[in-house]
Design a protein around this motif. Structure first.
Motif, mmCIF file in Angstrom:
data_model
loop_
_atom_site.group_PDB
_atom_site.id
_atom_site.type_symbol
_atom_site.label_atom_id
_atom_site.label_comp_id
_atom_site.label_asym_id
_atom_site.label_seq_id
_atom_site.Cartn_x
_atom_site.Cartn_y
_atom_site.Cartn_z
ATOM 1 N N GLN A 108 29.252 29.016 27.150
ATOM 2 C CA GLN A 108 28.959 28.198 28.872
ATOM 3 C C GLN A 108 28.110 29.343 29.480
ATOM 4 N N GLN A 109 27.218 28.469 30.213
ATOM 5 C CA GLN A 109 26.277 28.822 30.954
ATOM 6 C C GLN A 109 26.784 29.465 32.299
ATOM 7 N N ARG A 110 25.831 30.212 33.054
ATOM 8 C CA ARG A 110 26.407 31.081 33.503
ATOM 9 C C ARG A 110 25.197 31.232 34.728
ATOM 10 N N TYR A 111 26.115 31.370 36.129
ATOM 11 C CA TYR A 111 25.173 30.860 37.406
ATOM 12 C C TYR A 111 25.838 31.681 38.416
ATOM 13 N N GLY A 154 34.353 31.810 38.153
ATOM 14 C CA GLY A 154 35.174 31.513 38.107
ATOM 15 C C GLY A 154 36.133 32.362 38.850
ATOM 16 N N THR A 155 36.122 33.156 39.237
ATOM 17 C CA THR A 155 37.102 33.818 40.521
ATOM 18 C C THR A 155 36.842 33.299 41.989
ATOM 19 N N ARG A 156 38.164 33.529 42.677
ATOM 20 C CA ARG A 156 38.048 33.475 44.479
ATOM 21 C C ARG A 156 36.306 33.436 45.168
ATOM 22 N N LEU A 157 35.499 34.838 44.488
ATOM 23 C CA LEU A 157 34.100 35.154 45.327
ATOM 24 C C LEU A 157 33.115 34.360 44.877
ATOM 25 N N PHE A 180 31.537 41.653 40.560
ATOM 26 C CA PHE A 180 32.192 42.595 41.384
ATOM 27 C C PHE A 180 33.529 41.605 41.736
ATOM 28 N N LEU A 181 34.497 41.868 41.734
ATOM 29 C CA LEU A 181 35.391 41.720 41.839
ATOM 30 C C LEU A 181 36.017 41.977 43.590
ATOM 31 N N ASP A 182 35.634 42.631 43.642
ATOM 32 C CA ASP A 182 35.896 43.973 45.260
ATOM 33 C C ASP A 182 34.155 44.057 44.997
ATOM 34 N N THR A 183 34.492 45.186 46.784
ATOM 35 C CA THR A 183 33.226 46.591 46.666
ATOM 36 C C THR A 183 33.324 47.267 46.637
#
Length: 647
Positions: A385-388, A393-396, A532-535
């Protein structure tokens, strides 16, 4: 189960602190009262815990028996073996010099457990939670201005010597003096002191006026070295060497043959065998890494059982290569494991130190030469699948035109934000025709962008700037990579050449490639950033300006005031909602910069292994854990050997 991670500790004012208020000169009663009040408030707001999370609760209570996803009764024994590409000439992973052997960092532990010794997440079912490993507890004020770790007195290095607070402070200072410059500078600005209060108590103080993000977990995740060994041997952290210092982890270095193999062996005297963190983990007696010159040779060796576990990254191989007899007989297992984290931002990264690549129009034009749809269909069997996005796919993930809180945040930053970022959808990957490598529509658009940037094709078909200089792009890649990746690089290069660019893909020795990558001796390189899922302050090392000129974690050399500001805002956020808004804007800004050609991602992790490994039925979200909590089936191994299938 969720329990309060932070336990309030009420303490009386210590007499030593009261005496410190008098230094030979009388203080006013009012000043004394204010000092008492401030210190008393800090003591009242003290937090003591068995682990750390920034916003509050920990999922595992004090005294937990084991991580929920492991088999606490997993048998121990047997061998795990895998392959590594290229060569190695060092067993010191903390220096820029030399090419370190795989897993050479696995010997060392940290105060807090931030991952398994071989790179798996730990714990792997939660995110942003860190549990005591070398420490037995930690305490800090609600302001997080400092932290005290209480070490486990039973902790030992593999040579039997005690691991103490003095080793922790020594290691901290060693990284500041001899560590990677980007890391050392970042830590030096944030951690102002490290002090051993006694043999088993260490305190870190943090700089005032900065975010408290990634400070406690930063000092808690630093590997700890033996001060005595370094002082006795006169060793340096920034030197390439094959001799290793004793670690405190569950594995020790057993032996190695340069460029052929490395063997790690479980330490039978490991001090932490009985810790709840470790129950059901570190199950193999031996971890063996076999080195091969390239992927093709490694795959042939796997077929014969020369090594027994293979993470598969080659889509062609996964689609058509596993038709050999051991698979057909059930001796080799193929498994697809869902990935619960956002895909790694892998791509063709532009070196922004090159003047011609500092023009965003040029970077966009070069990106248009990559045809994902054709590549996926013709070279990757439609499996990708293509990424950008940097948080796909997350809330961020930034979606569409900015709205609500994100729009308000961007508007508040004034001229730092390009006007089009406020009115146009977030940058996504372009679409291309799957029927032919050169998508004419995209190639025409790329040509217009290059001409706008001053790069025009002459009568001889060569693209030059106003000074008559041809556009030359060098794209090195290691000879140890897969044939599929090589084909993808070469077809991308062909499309660049069709635009009149002197594009040169260069297949080079892995050691030479490592040196060129470290020195940023490339125009384009196949590399990655971090999802990243967090800072955390690590975002500054990877995307920020402060170390852009030399950071190994920032291969593009990105230096953007907007990106810097958004990272800072995420670090200073007072709520998860404010943090997420800033990170969503950061994703939008990074995609706007077009520092890389985003490539593909696999929603599953592909693994193939000889049928001697077992794992729990339910795997955790954030790691598959083959090197951490899987185990060896000795009976099945004996059966395969009796059949002559396995060595």
């Amino acid at each position: 189960m969720t329990c309060p991670a932070q336990v309030r500790v009420l303490a009386q004012q210590p007499m030593a602190a009261m005496r410190a208020l008098f230094t030979g000169a009388a203080l006013s009663v009012a000043a004394l009262g204010l000092a008492h009040q401030a210190q008393g408030q800090e003591l009242a707001d003290m937090i003591a815990a068995h682990g750390y999370s920034y916003y509050g609760d920990l999922s595992y209570p004090p005294g937990f028996s084991a991580f929920t996803y492991v088999n606490p009764d997993a048998p121990q024994g047997g061998e795990y073996s895998e392959w590594a590409p290229g060569t190695f000439d060092s067993m010191n992973p903390y220096t820029r010099r030399g090419r370190a052997g795989r897993y050479s960092w696995a010997l060392y532990e940290s105060l807090l457990e931030t991952g398994g010794p071989f790179g798996d997440a730990a714990p792997a079912d939660v995110y942003g939670e860190y549990y005591c490993l070398l420490c037995e507890s930690l305490e800090y004020p609600a302001t997080k201005d400092w932290v005290i770790f209480h070490l486990r007195p039973e902790a030992r290095f593999s040579d039997g010597t005690p691991l103490t607070a003095h080793d922790v402070v020594f290691t901290h200072n060693l990284f500041l003096e001899q560590g990677l410059p980007s890391y050392a500078e970042a830590v030096r600005q944030r951690v102002i002191s490290a002090e051993a209060l006694d043999d088993y108590t260490v305190r870190f103080d943090f700089a005032p006026g900065i975010s408290r993000r990634s400070l406690i977990d930063q000092v808690g995740s630093t590997p700890v070295f033996s001060r005595a060994w370094f002082e006795e041997h006169g060793a340096r952290l920034d030197e390439s060497r094959l001799e290793t210092s004793p670690g405190s982890g569950p594995y020790v270095l057993d032996s190695f043959e340069i460029n052929r193999r490395i063997i790690y062996r479980r330490n039978p005297d490991y001090w932490g065998n009985d810790l709840p963190n470790n129950r059901g983990r570190h199950n193999y007696d031996v971890i063996r890494v076999e080195y091969f010159g390239d992927d093709a040779a490694a795959f042939e060796a796997f077929k014969t059982g020369e090594y027994t576990f293979r993470p598969e990254g080659n889509s062609r191989q996964w689609a058509v290569g596993y038709d050999f007899p051991a698979v057909e007989r059930g001796h080799v297992v193929r498994e697809e494991i869902p990935v619960g984290t956002p895909p790694t931002p892998t791509g063709f990264v532009f070196n922004l130190g090159r003047p011609m690549l500092q023009d965003r129009r040029v970077r966009e034009a070069l990106s248009l030469a990559y045809n994902f749809e054709w590549t996926n269909q013709q070279l990757q069997y439609g499996l990708m699948q293509q990424r950008y996005s940097y948080s796909q796919g997350t809330r961020l993930e930034a979606v569409g035109v900015p709205e609500g809180d994100e729009l308000a945040l961007l508007q508040s930053l004034g001229d730092l934000v390009p006007p089009e970022m406020l009115t146009e959808p977030a940058v996504t990957a372009h679409t291309s025709s799957p029927d032919q490598l050169q998508d004419r529509r995209n190639m025409r658009r790329a040509n217009r962008l290059l001409e706008e940037a001053g790069w025009v094709v002459g009568d001889d078909g060569v693209r030059r700037n106003a000074a008559g200089e041809p556009m030359v792009l060098e794209f090195p890649y290691p000879s140890s990579g897969s044939a599929t990746l090589e084909s993808i690089i070469q077809t991308f290069t062909q499309n660049l050449q069709a635009l009149g660019i002197d594009a040169r893909s260069q297949r080079i020795d892995p050691a030479q490639y490592t040196e060129r990558e470290r020195d940023r001796d490339y125009d384009i390189v196949y590399d990655q950033y971090v999802a990243f899922l967090d800072t955390g302050t690590g975002l500054h090392q990877r995307f920020g300006s402060e170390a852009a000129a030399y950071s190994l974690f920032n291969p593009a050399g990105l230096a953007s005031p907007l990106v810097d500001r958004l990272i800072d805002i995420s670090l200073m956020a007072e709520s998860p909602e404010e943090r997420d808004t800033a990170l969503r804007a950061l994703d939008r800004a990074l995609r706007y910069e077009r520092i890389m050609v985003p490539l593909w991602f696999n929603p599953n992790e592909w693994v193939a292994y000889w049928d001697v490994y077992r794992h729990p039925a339910e795997l955790p979200r954030y790691s598959s854990g083959a090197l951490d909590w899987w185990w060896f089936d000795q009976a099945r191994a004996d059966e395969l050997r009796a059949l002559g299938a396995l060595r």
